[in-house]
Scaffold this motif. Structure first.
Motif, PDB file in Angstrom:
ATOM      1  N   LEU A  67       0.860  -1.181   0.000  1.00  0.00           N
ATOM      2  CA  LEU A  67       0.000   0.000   0.000  1.00  0.00           C
ATOM      3  C   LEU A  67       0.898   1.232   0.000  1.00  0.00           C
ATOM      4  O   LEU A  67       1.772   1.372   0.857  1.00  0.00           O
ATOM      5  CB  LEU A  67      -0.897   0.015   1.235  1.00  0.00           C
ATOM      6  CG  LEU A  67      -1.622   1.338   1.538  1.00  0.00           C
ATOM      7  CD1 LEU A  67      -2.636   1.654   0.444  1.00  0.00           C
ATOM      8  CD2 LEU A  67      -2.292   1.303   2.904  1.00  0.00           C
TER       9      LEU A  67
ATOM     10  N   LEU B 298       0.611  -4.450   3.276  1.00  0.00           N
ATOM     11  CA  LEU B 298      -0.759  -4.380   3.798  1.00  0.00           C
ATOM     12  C   LEU B 298      -1.257  -5.767   4.202  1.00  0.00           C
ATOM     13  O   LEU B 298      -1.607  -6.592   3.352  1.00  0.00           O
ATOM     14  CB  LEU B 298      -1.680  -3.769   2.740  1.00  0.00           C
ATOM     15  CG  LEU B 298      -3.145  -3.558   3.136  1.00  0.00           C
ATOM     16  CD1 LEU B 298      -3.252  -2.626   4.346  1.00  0.00           C
ATOM     17  CD2 LEU B 298      -3.924  -3.009   1.957  1.00  0.00           C
TER      18      LEU B 298
ATOM     19  N   VAL C  18      -8.023   1.026   6.628  1.00  0.00           N
ATOM     20  CA  VAL C  18      -6.934   2.016   6.652  1.00  0.00           C
ATOM     21  C   VAL C  18      -7.496   3.407   6.387  1.00  0.00           C
ATOM     22  O   VAL C  18      -7.209   4.367   7.130  1.00  0.00           O
ATOM     23  CB  VAL C  18      -5.860   1.667   5.594  1.00  0.00           C
ATOM     24  CG1 VAL C  18      -4.819   2.787   5.504  1.00  0.00           C
ATOM     25  CG2 VAL C  18      -5.189   0.347   5.921  1.00  0.00           C
TER      26      VAL C  18
END
Length: 318
Positions: free
Chosen positions: A235, A270, A280
């Motif tokens: 991510l 992630l 998130v």
């Protein structure tokens, strides 16, 4: 020295020093017959120095290596008869035509007269330079010169082809043309040892890769397996307000381990994959942190490099 018809490039503890600088520091290689082997790393990592030892242009400071079953130090002439080499800084006389350059190379390889001219014609056609064969090399584009480099390396039908950064500086169309020719040669049985700093190139062409950094090999194996071993997807995000980046890093740390990222971005592995992305974003929103950009990528060779070295490969853009 180990020698096998099924193994075309072997190195054991290969070292090359230039004074106090150790450019290649004890690497091991084992490239099988018929492979496309990718040698991946940033500029200055030791890729070209390794190739120059394997093609007998530099003597190893320590260790040993063989190509096509012959020792590079004690049997250099036997190695040269069996290899084709297209180096990044190959010198081609700009005043000669493509046809003349290839004919000269053919004569140097003992292929003169009608057989030599026939081979030149075959290679000009193969690399798409038939119509440009009578033009001076100085008028060629970068892509045309690289294709001529490739033809010069193939004049004597080598069993092992060394390509050092074959597409550096080329436009996407020229790069694709070189890739297609490399695949075609490999389909015909040529072993290809490819050095590159382009992640996509290694991923597209190589069945196995070795990543070199600081003169040592830090990862080696099948690209898909190496990417799978990295684990979680990456991510990457940018916060709208740079002053909140540290706070955002603290929040993201709850969702995965930090990964290297270029300046201005935050990157984590992630946990839970894309299914965790909503959590998130919600956590950042609850903290009053606006996100300017976000992306989630499956593990790439750049992630493999980052996992092994702690930084991104230069030019990867992550």
């Amino acid at each position: 020295m180990r020698s096998s018809s099924a193994t075309h490039v072997v190195a054991h503890g290969l070292v090359r020093r230039f004074g106090d600088l150790t450019a290649v520091d004890g690497i091991d290689l084992d490239v099988g017959e018929g492979e496309i082997f990718g040698f991946l790393g940033p500029n200055g990592a030791g890729k070209s120095t390794t190739v120059r030892m394997l093609v007998t242009l530099l003597k190893p400071s320590a260790g040993s290596a063989s190509v096509a079953g012959f020792d590079v130090a004690s049997q250099p002439n036997e190695v040269r008869r069996r290899i084709g080499v297209a180096l990044q800084d190959a010198a081609i006389d700009p005043l000669m035509t493509g046809n003349e350059s290839l004919r000269l190379q053919a004569v140097m390889q003992g292929l003169g007269g009608r057989p030599g001219q026939q081979r030149v014609g075959e290679l000009l056609e193969r690399v798409g330079l038939t119509e440009a064969g009578d033009r001076r090399v100085g008028t060629y584009s970068g892509g045309m010169r690289r294709r001529l480099d490739l033809a010069l390396a193939l004049i004597h039908k080598p069993s092992v082809l060394f390509l050092d950064e074959p597409t550096t500086g080329l436009d996407p169309t020229s790069r694709q043309a070189v890739w297609e020719e490399v695949r075609s040669l490999n389909d015909e049985g040529t072993t290809v040892f490819l050095t590159t700093q382009y992640l996509e190139e290694a991923d597209q062409l190589a069945g196995r890769i070795a990543i070199i950094d600081g003169g040592t090999i830090v990862r080696e194996g099948d690209p898909a397996a190496l990417k799978e071993a990295v684990g979680d997807p990456t991510l990457r995000l940018e916060v709208a307000d740079p002053s909140r980046q540290e706070a955002a890093q603290g929040i993201l740390a709850r969702f995965g381990g930090e990964r290297p990222a270029r300046a201005g971005r935050i990157a984590i592995g992630l946990r839970g994959g894309t299914g965790s992305l909503a959590s998130v974003i919600r956590a950042l929103d609850e903290a009053g942190i606006a996100v300017g950009h976000v992306e989630v990528d499956s593990p790439s060779l750049d992630d493999v490099f980052a996992d092994a070295t702690g930084r991104r490969l230069e030019g990867a853009g992550s």
